[in-house]
Design an enzyme around this catalytic site. Sequence first.
Site, PDB file in Angstrom:
ATOM      1  CB  THR A 119      -0.907   0.014   1.252  1.00 51.81           C
ATOM      2  OG1 THR A 119      -1.547   1.294   1.356  1.00 51.81           O
ATOM      3  CG2 THR A 119      -0.113  -0.208   2.528  1.00 51.81           C
ATOM      4  CE1 TYR A 143      -4.050  -2.104   5.049  1.00 48.87           C
ATOM      5  CE2 TYR A 143      -3.586   0.131   4.278  1.00 48.87           C
ATOM      6  CZ  TYR A 143      -3.910  -1.195   4.013  1.00 48.87           C
ATOM      7  OH  TYR A 143      -4.069  -1.608   2.716  1.00 48.87           O
TER       8      TYR A 143
HETATM    9  C1  UD1 Z   1      -6.487   4.883   0.615  1.00 44.49           C
HETATM   10  C2  UD1 Z   1      -6.030   3.599   1.283  1.00 44.49           C
HETATM   11  C3  UD1 Z   1      -4.678   3.780   1.865  1.00 44.49           C
HETATM   12  C4  UD1 Z   1      -3.695   4.223   0.802  1.00 44.49           C
HETATM   13  C5  UD1 Z   1      -4.216   5.454   0.111  1.00 44.49           C
HETATM   14  C6  UD1 Z   1      -3.295   5.682  -1.058  1.00 44.49           C
HETATM   15  C7  UD1 Z   1      -7.588   2.060   2.285  1.00 44.49           C
HETATM   16  C8  UD1 Z   1      -8.446   1.766   3.470  1.00 44.49           C
HETATM   17  N1  UD1 Z   1      -6.935   3.238   2.327  1.00 44.49           N
HETATM   18  O1  UD1 Z   1      -6.654   5.860   1.636  1.00 44.49           O
HETATM   19  O2  UD1 Z   1      -4.227   2.556   2.398  1.00 44.49           O
HETATM   20  O3  UD1 Z   1      -2.470   4.560   1.416  1.00 44.49           O
HETATM   21  O4  UD1 Z   1      -5.544   5.243  -0.361  1.00 44.49           O
HETATM   22  O5  UD1 Z   1      -3.470   6.915  -1.672  1.00 44.49           O
HETATM   23  O6  UD1 Z   1      -7.545   1.327   1.347  1.00 44.49           O
HETATM   24  N2  UD1 Z   1     -12.792  11.596   1.552  1.00 44.49           N
HETATM   25  C9  UD1 Z   1     -13.863  12.454   1.698  1.00 44.49           C
HETATM   26  N3  UD1 Z   1     -15.059  11.934   2.075  1.00 44.49           N
HETATM   27  C10 UD1 Z   1     -15.244  10.598   2.325  1.00 44.49           C
HETATM   28  C11 UD1 Z   1     -14.140   9.727   2.161  1.00 44.49           C
HETATM   29  C12 UD1 Z   1     -12.920  10.259   1.780  1.00 44.49           C
HETATM   30  O7  UD1 Z   1     -13.735  13.659   1.499  1.00 44.49           O
HETATM   31  O8  UD1 Z   1     -16.362  10.189   2.679  1.00 44.49           O
HETATM   32  C13 UD1 Z   1     -11.507  12.137   1.062  1.00 44.49           C
HETATM   33  C14 UD1 Z   1     -10.309  11.902   1.964  1.00 44.49           C
HETATM   34  O9  UD1 Z   1     -10.171  12.937   2.894  1.00 44.49           O
HETATM   35  C15 UD1 Z   1      -9.178  11.845   0.931  1.00 44.49           C
HETATM   36  C16 UD1 Z   1      -9.842  11.228  -0.302  1.00 44.49           C
HETATM   37  O10 UD1 Z   1     -11.226  11.469  -0.139  1.00 44.49           O
HETATM   38  O11 UD1 Z   1      -8.753  13.138   0.579  1.00 44.49           O
HETATM   39  C17 UD1 Z   1      -9.613   9.723  -0.445  1.00 44.49           C
HETATM   40  O12 UD1 Z   1      -9.958   9.079   0.783  1.00 44.49           O
HETATM   41  P1  UD1 Z   1     -10.184   7.502   0.871  1.00 44.49           P
HETATM   42  O13 UD1 Z   1     -10.984   7.039  -0.280  1.00 44.49           O
HETATM   43  O14 UD1 Z   1     -10.703   7.208   2.251  1.00 44.49           O
HETATM   44  O15 UD1 Z   1      -8.723   6.879   0.683  1.00 44.49           O
HETATM   45  P2  UD1 Z   1      -7.358   7.266   1.423  1.00 44.49           P
HETATM   46  O16 UD1 Z   1      -7.604   7.788   2.779  1.00 44.49           O
HETATM   47  O17 UD1 Z   1      -6.577   8.121   0.488  1.00 44.49           O
END
Ligand code: UD1
Length: 336
Positions: A119, A143
């Site tokens: 990851t 993780y």
């Molecule tokens: C995911 C991975 C992580 C990896 C990363 C690589 C998992 C559980 N996590 O995390 O292991 O290191 O990608 O880039 O697989 N967001 C919102 N609203 C939401 C959900 C997310 O605004 O409801 C935003 C977050 O703040 C972030 C982006 O969307 O800026 C992506 O978030 P998310 O999809 O949760 O993935 P990562 O946290 O980047």
Amino acid sequence: MKTKTILLTGGAGYIGSHVLRQLGERGETVVTLDNLSTGFREAVTSGELVVGDTGDEALLESLFAKYDIDTVMHFAAHTVVPESVARPLKYYLNNTANSRTLLDVANRHGVRHVVFSSTAAVYGILATGKADESTETSPINPYGTSKLMTEWMLRDLADAGGPSYVSLRYFNVAGCEPSGTIGQSTPNATLLVKVACEAAVGRRPHVSIFGTDYPTPDGTGLRDYIHVEDLASAHLAALDYLRGGGTSTILNCGYGHGYSVRDVLRAVEHANKAPLVIREEARRAGDPPELVAVADRIRQTLDWSPRFDNLDVIVETALAWERKIAARDPTAYWAA
Ligand code: UD1
């Protein structure tokens, strides 16, 4: 002559099941080991499923005795970052200690190759927002640490004459197999594309933007979203590379460019032809502003050509699967 078998752990899960489907299409002999803690039996579309843990040494011994396994593809893991902070030892047991047991048995039985699901979380917070494979690893949650320790075990074991390996560091994996046979059904999803698609089909009241004041062009977080089908084909290319005598290596899996949270939500609205209910909220703890792959090495090393480097396609395939689940389509599966 018996054909060699691939042992694939975690084949009932989101990414493992997409890799398994491609391996099956190619005619590979695969046995899946999955404890079905978060995966789905229906997602195992090829070969035999053995229900059990990667840390069950006696079960592993019986599998290696029964099948002529020369390759392990290792996906089984816990993957929820906030949970890893709350329950670190759960992650170090399943992701690290159980990987050690698996590698020990595999090595004793002469396994030649390992493809490992790592990851981008191994990088932690980046000063520049971009990481190549030589960027210092500094995970900020258990993780990421649990996965990094398995990378180290693979490195040290290979140095000691064990299997050659490719560790693939995934950036933000999203989307589903385009014909809709399999998809992402993780219960209590937290990943943005999945959450936004759940909101689009009415399974959530809204979608939140965590942070609108980042130093990025539109103030929201930037990530490198890679389609799960391209990620899966990278695993098959890694397998071919190792079989062809390639030396052990670590490869970023991303496209090398980022999209913001607002870009993703706009793409979901476009695909769904309807506005989302969006809430702007505070930053989520531990989120870096930007995490984008420097993705040159994978293209230089593997015979791999991504086919879905397009945010609209990623989102359309994710949304199609979500509609199937929401409609309780009998050809889909879902969390109870
Ligand atoms: C995911 C991975 C992580 C990896 C990363 C690589 C998992 C559980 N996590 O995390 O292991 O290191 O990608 O880039 O697989 N967001 C919102 N609203 C939401 C959900 C997310 O605004 O409801 C935003 C977050 O703040 C972030 C982006 O969307 O800026 C992506 O978030 P998310 O999809 O949760 O993935 P990562 O946290 O980047």
